[in-house]
Structures are given as C-alpha cells and as structure tokens.
Design a protein around this motif. Sequence first.
Motif, PDB file in Angstrom:
ATOM      1  N   PHE A 284     -14.238  -1.268  -2.240  1.00 49.95           N
ATOM      2  CA  PHE A 284     -14.436   0.182  -2.174  1.00 49.95           C
ATOM      3  C   PHE A 284     -14.550   0.688  -0.728  1.00 49.95           C
ATOM      4  CE2 PHE A 284     -18.593  -1.775  -2.824  1.00 49.95           C
ATOM      5  CZ  PHE A 284     -19.313  -1.264  -1.758  1.00 49.95           C
ATOM      6  N   MET A 285     -14.495  -0.225   0.232  1.00 51.93           N
ATOM      7  CA  MET A 285     -14.571   0.170   1.634  1.00 51.93           C
ATOM      8  C   MET A 285     -13.166   0.293   2.207  1.00 51.93           C
ATOM      9  SD  MET A 285     -17.649  -2.251   2.873  1.00 51.93           S
ATOM     10  CE  MET A 285     -18.919  -1.292   3.624  1.00 51.93           C
ATOM     11  N   MET A 286     -12.980   1.289   3.058  1.00 49.80           N
ATOM     12  CA  MET A 286     -11.698   1.506   3.733  1.00 49.80           C
ATOM     13  C   MET A 286     -11.974   1.553   5.229  1.00 49.80           C
ATOM     14  SD  MET A 286      -9.467   1.828   1.259  1.00 49.80           S
ATOM     15  CE  MET A 286      -8.071   2.614   1.992  1.00 49.80           C
ATOM     16  N   TYR A 287     -11.183   0.788   5.994  1.00 53.31           N
ATOM     17  CA  TYR A 287     -11.380   0.739   7.440  1.00 53.31           C
ATOM     18  C   TYR A 287     -10.477   1.738   8.149  1.00 53.31           C
ATOM     19  CZ  TYR A 287     -14.292  -3.493   7.718  1.00 53.31           C
ATOM     20  OH  TYR A 287     -15.325  -4.386   7.644  1.00 53.31           O
ATOM     21  N   GLY A 288     -11.044   2.445   9.107  1.00 49.35           N
ATOM     22  CA  GLY A 288     -10.267   3.291   9.997  1.00 49.35           C
ATOM     23  C   GLY A 288     -10.406   4.780   9.772  1.00 49.35           C
ATOM     24  N   MET A 289     -10.328   5.503  10.879  1.00 51.22           N
ATOM     25  CA  MET A 289     -10.363   6.964  10.894  1.00 51.22           C
ATOM     26  C   MET A 289      -8.961   7.458  11.210  1.00 51.22           C
ATOM     27  SD  MET A 289     -12.551   9.460  13.457  1.00 51.22           S
ATOM     28  CE  MET A 289     -14.000   8.465  13.223  1.00 51.22           C
ATOM     29  N   ASP A 290      -8.469   8.394  10.405  1.00 55.27           N
ATOM     30  CA  ASP A 290      -7.146   8.962  10.656  1.00 55.27           C
ATOM     31  C   ASP A 290      -7.166   9.818  11.917  1.00 55.27           C
ATOM     32  OD1 ASP A 290      -5.645   8.002   8.437  1.00 55.27           O
ATOM     33  OD2 ASP A 290      -6.689   9.417   7.153  1.00 55.27           O
TER      34      ASP A 290
ATOM     35  N   PHE B  92      -9.995   0.953  18.852  1.00 56.14           N
ATOM     36  CA  PHE B  92      -9.028   0.008  18.283  1.00 56.14           C
ATOM     37  C   PHE B  92      -8.044   0.826  17.466  1.00 56.14           C
ATOM     38  CE2 PHE B  92      -7.652  -2.594  14.670  1.00 56.14           C
ATOM     39  CZ  PHE B  92      -7.243  -3.764  15.292  1.00 56.14           C
ATOM     40  N   TYR B  93      -6.796   0.894  17.929  1.00 58.25           N
ATOM     41  CA  TYR B  93      -5.742   1.644  17.241  1.00 58.25           C
ATOM     42  C   TYR B  93      -4.839   0.663  16.492  1.00 58.25           C
ATOM     43  CZ  TYR B  93      -6.736   5.561  20.448  1.00 58.25           C
ATOM     44  OH  TYR B  93      -7.325   6.576  21.154  1.00 58.25           O
ATOM     45  N   ALA B  94      -4.529   0.993  15.248  1.00 56.13           N
ATOM     46  CA  ALA B  94      -3.599   0.179  14.457  1.00 56.13           C
ATOM     47  C   ALA B  94      -3.126   1.020  13.277  1.00 56.13           C
ATOM     48  CB  ALA B  94      -4.291  -1.086  13.957  1.00 56.13           C
ATOM     49  N   ASN B  95      -2.074   0.549  12.606  1.00 59.00           N
ATOM     50  CA  ASN B  95      -1.616   1.269  11.412  1.00 59.00           C
ATOM     51  C   ASN B  95      -2.457   0.852  10.200  1.00 59.00           C
ATOM     52  OD1 ASN B  95      -0.557  -1.146  10.363  1.00 59.00           O
ATOM     53  ND2 ASN B  95       1.501  -0.698  11.063  1.00 59.00           N
ATOM     54  N   SER B  96      -2.203   1.469   9.064  1.00 56.36           N
ATOM     55  CA  SER B  96      -2.993   1.214   7.851  1.00 56.36           C
ATOM     56  C   SER B  96      -2.900  -0.223   7.375  1.00 56.36           C
ATOM     57  CB  SER B  96      -2.543   2.150   6.726  1.00 56.36           C
ATOM     58  OG  SER B  96      -2.780   3.477   7.079  1.00 56.36           O
ATOM     59  N   ASN B  97      -1.713  -0.838   7.479  1.00 59.01           N
ATOM     60  CA  ASN B  97      -1.564  -2.237   7.049  1.00 59.01           C
ATOM     61  C   ASN B  97      -2.432  -3.172   7.879  1.00 59.01           C
ATOM     62  OD1 ASN B  97       0.301  -1.583   5.069  1.00 59.01           O
ATOM     63  ND2 ASN B  97       2.043  -1.848   6.444  1.00 59.01           N
ATOM     64  N   THR B  98      -2.491  -2.927   9.171  1.00 56.64           N
ATOM     65  CA  THR B  98      -3.303  -3.768  10.048  1.00 56.64           C
ATOM     66  C   THR B  98      -4.787  -3.538   9.785  1.00 56.64           C
ATOM     67  OG1 THR B  98      -1.560  -3.780  11.710  1.00 56.64           O
ATOM     68  CG2 THR B  98      -3.766  -4.366  12.458  1.00 56.64           C
ATOM     69  N   MET B  99      -5.171  -2.293   9.510  1.00 58.33           N
ATOM     70  CA  MET B  99      -6.569  -2.011   9.163  1.00 58.33           C
ATOM     71  C   MET B  99      -6.954  -2.741   7.880  1.00 58.33           C
ATOM     72  SD  MET B  99      -8.238  -0.225  11.331  1.00 58.33           S
ATOM     73  CE  MET B  99      -7.838   0.807  12.732  1.00 58.33           C
ATOM     74  N   LEU B 100      -6.050  -2.796   6.920  1.00 60.84           N
ATOM     75  CA  LEU B 100      -6.316  -3.519   5.678  1.00 60.84           C
ATOM     76  C   LEU B 100      -6.495  -5.016   5.954  1.00 60.84           C
ATOM     77  CD1 LEU B 100      -6.643  -3.406   2.619  1.00 60.84           C
ATOM     78  CD2 LEU B 100      -4.155  -3.597   2.423  1.00 60.84           C
TER      79      LEU B 100
END
Length: 172
Positions: free
Chosen positions: A71-77, A52-60
Amino acid sequence: MEREICETYHFIPSDYDEKGHRRKDGHSFRELVCDFERDFHSRHSTEYALNFYANSNTMLLLQKSCNAEPFMMYGMDLTQGKSFDAEQDPYINHEMDKHSKHIYVYGIDSAYMTEFDKYGYPIFGENSDIYPLTLLIDKTMKDGEVRLAVPTLDDGDDIVKVPVGVPQFEYA
C-alpha cells in the motif's frame, strides 16, 4: 529558479529480481543507491545528495528493495518540469494524496545517516548537512537511469557590481 549540482547514474533493470535484489549477488537496489550517494559525495566533497530523481519503474524497484508494504508508493511527482519545486510540489502532491488509497513515501534515509534511536529512526544532528534523500518522480527519465542532486545557492543570475562612493578621510 534554483540550480542543482547533479550526477546521473546508470544500472541495468533486468539484473534485478521481483524483490529488488541483483540476481548475481543478492545486492539490493537500495544498496546500489547508497553506492551512488557515496560516489556523489566523493565527486562533490562538500555536498551530500538531497534529491533522488527517477521514473516510476525505478521507484517501484527501490520500493521493493526496501521491503515496503504494497500500500506504500515511493516518490513525489514533479509538477513544474524536470526539477523539484520545493514550494509547489509538496503542496500539490499532498492535495493528490488526500484522494488516494496509498501511503506515499517521499524520503528515505541517506547512506550517511548512521545514528538511529531505539525505534530505528535516524537521529538528525543540529549541525549536520545530512538529510533524508527526497524521492522525486521524473517522467522524462529512462529505465536504468537515476539522478542525484543537491540545490545550490547559485540562481544563475549574474552578479551586478554597483560602484558605491566611499568618502576618503585623512587623519590630521
């Protein structure tokens, strides 16, 4: 380099509230991602989306719609461009994670995971083609755009046929 079968999907970010639910009907963004997964499988009946590819705003937005802790952050750079490098990206992100105050979430349940244990964790079948959806941050993607993909075995190289001399035998 691995190739991918991919589909790009669009949505309107302003339709979603601060908790990641669509204002008009309460449908969560996570549910929309499941709808995208089902559409992907209907278009490619032998494949299930893995990335699943998306930008940071969409991951948020996805993070909020899954009721994740702050404290959780979604996505791998992505570190090697616009596609997932299964060898380098996890290693590099793991090294960055060591210095972070956050816990990073790199995968969520697939829409096709239907069996769960008594603790709510998905049960993986040995012969199943269904795996968690890997969350990948592609900084080149626009708000309101996501891409689902599955790697293929086709690396793009042409197959070179080499003639092999096979002896012919006659039976007497």
